[in-house]
Design a protein around this motif. Structure first.
Motif, PDB file in Angstrom:
ATOM      1  N   ALA A   1       0.833  -1.208   0.000  1.00 34.94           N
ATOM      2  CA  ALA A   1       0.000   0.000   0.000  1.00 34.94           C
ATOM      3  C   ALA A   1       0.859   1.246   0.000  1.00 34.94           C
ATOM      4  O   ALA A   1       0.574   2.224  -0.715  1.00 34.94           O
ATOM      5  N   PHE A   2       1.928   1.223   0.780  1.00 34.15           N
ATOM      6  CA  PHE A   2       2.834   2.367   0.844  1.00 34.15           C
ATOM      7  C   PHE A   2       3.527   2.573  -0.500  1.00 34.15           C
ATOM      8  O   PHE A   2       3.671   3.698  -0.980  1.00 34.15           O
ATOM      9  N   GLY A   3       3.933   1.471  -1.134  1.00 36.06           N
ATOM     10  CA  GLY A   3       4.589   1.571  -2.433  1.00 36.06           C
ATOM     11  C   GLY A   3       3.667   2.168  -3.485  1.00 36.06           C
ATOM     12  O   GLY A   3       4.093   2.989  -4.307  1.00 36.06           O
ATOM     13  N   ALA A   4       2.399   1.767  -3.461  1.00 34.11           N
ATOM     14  CA  ALA A   4       1.431   2.313  -4.424  1.00 34.11           C
ATOM     15  C   ALA A   4       1.265   3.811  -4.216  1.00 34.11           C
ATOM     16  O   ALA A   4       1.184   4.584  -5.181  1.00 34.11           O
ATOM     17  N   HIS A   5       1.209   4.247  -2.951  1.00 38.62           N
ATOM     18  CA  HIS A   5       1.111   5.679  -2.665  1.00 38.62           C
ATOM     19  C   HIS A   5       2.338   6.413  -3.175  1.00 38.62           C
ATOM     20  O   HIS A   5       2.221   7.498  -3.775  1.00 38.62           O
ATOM     21  N   ASN A   6       3.513   5.853  -2.940  1.00 42.39           N
ATOM     22  CA  ASN A   6       4.752   6.521  -3.361  1.00 42.39           C
ATOM     23  C   ASN A   6       4.803   6.691  -4.870  1.00 42.39           C
ATOM     24  O   ASN A   6       5.184   7.759  -5.377  1.00 42.39           O
ATOM     25  N   ILE A   7       4.461   5.644  -5.589  1.00 44.87           N
ATOM     26  CA  ILE A   7       4.486   5.729  -7.053  1.00 44.87           C
ATOM     27  C   ILE A   7       3.529   6.806  -7.540  1.00 44.87           C
ATOM     28  O   ILE A   7       3.861   7.611  -8.425  1.00 44.87           O
TER      29      ILE A   7
ATOM     30  N   ARG B   1       4.626  10.309  -9.457  1.00 41.78           N
ATOM     31  CA  ARG B   1       4.083  10.684 -10.770  1.00 41.78           C
ATOM     32  C   ARG B   1       3.475  12.086 -10.727  1.00 41.78           C
ATOM     33  O   ARG B   1       3.653  12.885 -11.654  1.00 41.78           O
ATOM     34  N   ARG B   2       2.753  12.365  -9.656  1.00 42.54           N
ATOM     35  CA  ARG B   2       2.152  13.696  -9.517  1.00 42.54           C
ATOM     36  C   ARG B   2       3.227  14.765  -9.364  1.00 42.54           C
ATOM     37  O   ARG B   2       3.084  15.886  -9.887  1.00 42.54           O
ATOM     38  N   LEU B   3       4.310  14.440  -8.673  1.00 42.06           N
ATOM     39  CA  LEU B   3       5.406  15.400  -8.534  1.00 42.06           C
ATOM     40  C   LEU B   3       6.056  15.690  -9.881  1.00 42.06           C
ATOM     41  O   LEU B   3       6.341  16.857 -10.211  1.00 42.06           O
ATOM     42  N   VAL B   4       6.294  14.657 -10.667  1.00 45.40           N
ATOM     43  CA  VAL B   4       6.895  14.866 -11.986  1.00 45.40           C
ATOM     44  C   VAL B   4       5.996  15.749 -12.845  1.00 45.40           C
ATOM     45  O   VAL B   4       6.466  16.665 -13.535  1.00 45.40           O
ATOM     46  N   SER B   5       4.697  15.514 -12.806  1.00 41.71           N
ATOM     47  CA  SER B   5       3.770  16.356 -13.568  1.00 41.71           C
ATOM     48  C   SER B   5       3.831  17.802 -13.103  1.00 41.71           C
ATOM     49  O   SER B   5       3.814  18.733 -13.925  1.00 41.71           O
ATOM     50  N   ALA B   6       3.909  18.012 -11.788  1.00 42.26           N
ATOM     51  CA  ALA B   6       3.983  19.369 -11.252  1.00 42.26           C
ATOM     52  C   ALA B   6       5.294  20.040 -11.632  1.00 42.26           C
ATOM     53  O   ALA B   6       5.334  21.239 -11.940  1.00 42.26           O
ATOM     54  N   PHE B   7       6.376  19.273 -11.643  1.00 41.59           N
ATOM     55  CA  PHE B   7       7.666  19.843 -12.042  1.00 41.59           C
ATOM     56  C   PHE B   7       7.655  20.219 -13.519  1.00 41.59           C
ATOM     57  O   PHE B   7       8.190  21.260 -13.910  1.00 41.59           O
ATOM     58  N   ARG B   8       7.059  19.360 -14.340  1.00 44.12           N
ATOM     59  CA  ARG B   8       6.967  19.665 -15.778  1.00 44.12           C
ATOM     60  C   ARG B   8       6.169  20.945 -16.005  1.00 44.12           C
ATOM     61  O   ARG B   8       6.509  21.765 -16.861  1.00 44.12           O
ATOM     62  N   ALA B   9       5.114  21.134 -15.228  1.00 41.55           N
ATOM     63  CA  ALA B   9       4.267  22.322 -15.371  1.00 41.55           C
ATOM     64  C   ALA B   9       4.849  23.533 -14.648  1.00 41.55           C
ATOM     65  O   ALA B   9       4.296  24.638 -14.761  1.00 41.55           O
ATOM     66  N   GLU B  10       5.953  23.324 -13.909  1.00 41.71           N
ATOM     67  CA  GLU B  10       6.574  24.379 -13.103  1.00 41.71           C
ATOM     68  C   GLU B  10       5.551  25.022 -12.167  1.00 41.71           C
ATOM     69  O   GLU B  10       5.493  26.239 -12.000  1.00 41.71           O
TER      70      GLU B  10
ATOM     71  N   ALA C   1       2.176  21.134  -2.309  1.00 43.92           N
ATOM     72  CA  ALA C   1       1.054  20.366  -1.767  1.00 43.92           C
ATOM     73  C   ALA C   1       1.303  18.864  -1.865  1.00 43.92           C
ATOM     74  O   ALA C   1       1.078  18.116  -0.898  1.00 43.92           O
ATOM     75  N   VAL C   2       1.770  18.410  -3.020  1.00 42.50           N
ATOM     76  CA  VAL C   2       1.991  16.975  -3.212  1.00 42.50           C
ATOM     77  C   VAL C   2       3.125  16.482  -2.317  1.00 42.50           C
ATOM     78  O   VAL C   2       3.018  15.414  -1.689  1.00 42.50           O
ATOM     79  N   MET C   3       4.219  17.251  -2.238  1.00 41.79           N
ATOM     80  CA  MET C   3       5.349  16.815  -1.425  1.00 41.79           C
ATOM     81  C   MET C   3       4.978  16.776   0.054  1.00 41.79           C
ATOM     82  O   MET C   3       5.362  15.851   0.786  1.00 41.79           O
ATOM     83  N   HIS C   4       4.210  17.757   0.508  1.00 42.40           N
ATOM     84  CA  HIS C   4       3.793  17.768   1.916  1.00 42.40           C
ATOM     85  C   HIS C   4       2.928  16.546   2.226  1.00 42.40           C
ATOM     86  O   HIS C   4       3.146  15.859   3.238  1.00 42.40           O
ATOM     87  N   GLU C   5       1.954  16.256   1.356  1.00 37.63           N
ATOM     88  CA  GLU C   5       1.102  15.083   1.553  1.00 37.63           C
ATOM     89  C   GLU C   5       1.933  13.803   1.525  1.00 37.63           C
ATOM     90  O   GLU C   5       1.720  12.880   2.324  1.00 37.63           O
ATOM     91  N   HIS C   6       2.867  13.753   0.591  1.00 40.26           N
ATOM     92  CA  HIS C   6       3.745  12.586   0.436  1.00 40.26           C
ATOM     93  C   HIS C   6       4.550  12.342   1.711  1.00 40.26           C
ATOM     94  O   HIS C   6       4.651  11.211   2.198  1.00 40.26           O
ATOM     95  N   MET C   7       5.119  13.396   2.261  1.00 37.21           N
ATOM     96  CA  MET C   7       5.924  13.262   3.473  1.00 37.21           C
ATOM     97  C   MET C   7       5.082  12.867   4.680  1.00 37.21           C
ATOM     98  O   MET C   7       5.504  12.073   5.520  1.00 37.21           O
TER      99      MET C   7
ATOM    100  N   HIS D   1       3.689   8.614   8.489  1.00 34.75           N
ATOM    101  CA  HIS D   1       2.693   7.755   9.133  1.00 34.75           C
ATOM    102  C   HIS D   1       3.071   6.284   8.976  1.00 34.75           C
ATOM    103  O   HIS D   1       3.040   5.509   9.939  1.00 34.75           O
ATOM    104  N   PHE D   2       3.455   5.896   7.749  1.00 33.25           N
ATOM    105  CA  PHE D   2       3.834   4.496   7.505  1.00 33.25           C
ATOM    106  C   PHE D   2       5.078   4.130   8.295  1.00 33.25           C
ATOM    107  O   PHE D   2       5.128   3.071   8.944  1.00 33.25           O
ATOM    108  N   MET D   3       6.102   4.984   8.247  1.00 29.81           N
ATOM    109  CA  MET D   3       7.358   4.664   8.903  1.00 29.81           C
ATOM    110  C   MET D   3       7.213   4.584  10.420  1.00 29.81           C
ATOM    111  O   MET D   3       7.837   3.749  11.075  1.00 29.81           O
ATOM    112  N   ARG D   4       6.387   5.452  10.982  1.00 29.33           N
ATOM    113  CA  ARG D   4       6.202   5.406  12.430  1.00 29.33           C
ATOM    114  C   ARG D   4       5.441   4.145  12.848  1.00 29.33           C
ATOM    115  O   ARG D   4       5.706   3.577  13.906  1.00 29.33           O
ATOM    116  N   ARG D   5       4.502   3.692  12.019  1.00 30.59           N
ATOM    117  CA  ARG D   5       3.825   2.414  12.283  1.00 30.59           C
ATOM    118  C   ARG D   5       4.826   1.269  12.192  1.00 30.59           C
ATOM    119  O   ARG D   5       4.798   0.339  13.001  1.00 30.59           O
TER     120      ARG D   5
END
Length: 257
Positions: free
Chosen positions: A201-207, A211-220, A227-233, A238-242
């Protein structure tokens, strides 16, 4: 033992002459802005400058070599050649500092949350096609690892994605700190395995986040990157602390003995 006010304080530890010389040479390298490939004066010149024996100079140069600041070139025209300090060599000192201290995911993410967002914002508009292609290939490799059920490889590749982001940064300190935290996470994740279901589940979220980060970087789009990086972190924390809690629970129950 409590010392009274009249008791003499222990004398300060005497610093070896070779260590003093090594520190002075470090300052000289920085002051003179010496570049990789340049050489320090030869042994004889250093002996005359510091007024000491050859063995002391060699000990000082050996200390610099161990620190990764110089490499010793053999031969009559050899000597101490300045070398670029690698990230691995610099991180090693910090890792040794942390070796005897308790370190968990909560401490790492207390720092990583803000640094990764800052890193992402700092490289908006600076990522070229080569970096974007590296990121895309990394995501494909993460997906392939997930499809193959290779969860350990997936975690390492996901951290590599963030290493690639560091390559686009012109802030050397920020990039170094992010890389260092990634190296700590590699060790912590390998040490604490966790359940396959949670890893998937964590891997699916990361992927998806990558992908969303790459799209945001392409669009500058700085707002989207933030927003995406904050949610990602937050999700990663949450996963790592569990994972950390499960690891310590297993230790207490004796299941990992």
């Amino acid at each position: 033992m409590i010392l009274d006010d009249d008791a003499e304080a222990p004398p300060p530890r005497r610093i070896k002459l070779s260590d003093q010389i090594a520190e002075d040479l470090c300052r000289r390298i920085a002051r003179d802005r010496m570049e990789p490939g340049q050489r320090l004066p030869n042994e004889r010149a250093l002996m005359q400058h510091y007024g000491c024996a050859k063995g002391t100079i060699r000990e000082a140069l050996k200390s610099l070599e161990v620190q990764g600041l110089v490499t010793m070139q053999p031969g009559p025209n050899g000597g101490a050649e300045i070398r670029p300090v690698s990230i691995d060599a610099a991180a090693l000192q910090l890792r040794r500092f942390l070796h005897f201290r308790q370190l968990d995911f909560a401490q790492v993410y207390a720092v990583r949350r803000s640094l990764e967002v800052a890193l992402g914002l700092s490289i908006v508009g600076r990522i070229d096609d080569d970096i974007l292609q590296q990121l895309a290939r990394n995501i494909d490799a993460c997906q392939a690892a997930a499809d193959a059920g290779d969860l350990a490889r997936g975690r390492l590749l996901e951290l590599k994605f963030h290493d690639i982001l560091c390559d686009a940064s012109d802030n050397a300190l920020l990039a170094f700190m992010c890389r260092f935290l990634n190296s700590l996470l590699r060790d912590l994740v390998e040490f604490r395995s966790g359940s396959a279901t949670e890893h998937e589940a964590f891997g699916a979220h990361n992927i998806d986040s990558h992908r969303r980060l790459v799209s945001a970087f392409r669009a500058e789009d700085a707002g989207a990157v933030e927003a995406v990086m904050h949610e990602h972190m937050c999700c990663a924390e949450h996963f790592m602390r569990r994972l950390d809690a499960a690891f310590h629970r297993d230790l207490l129950s004796g299941e990992r003995a």
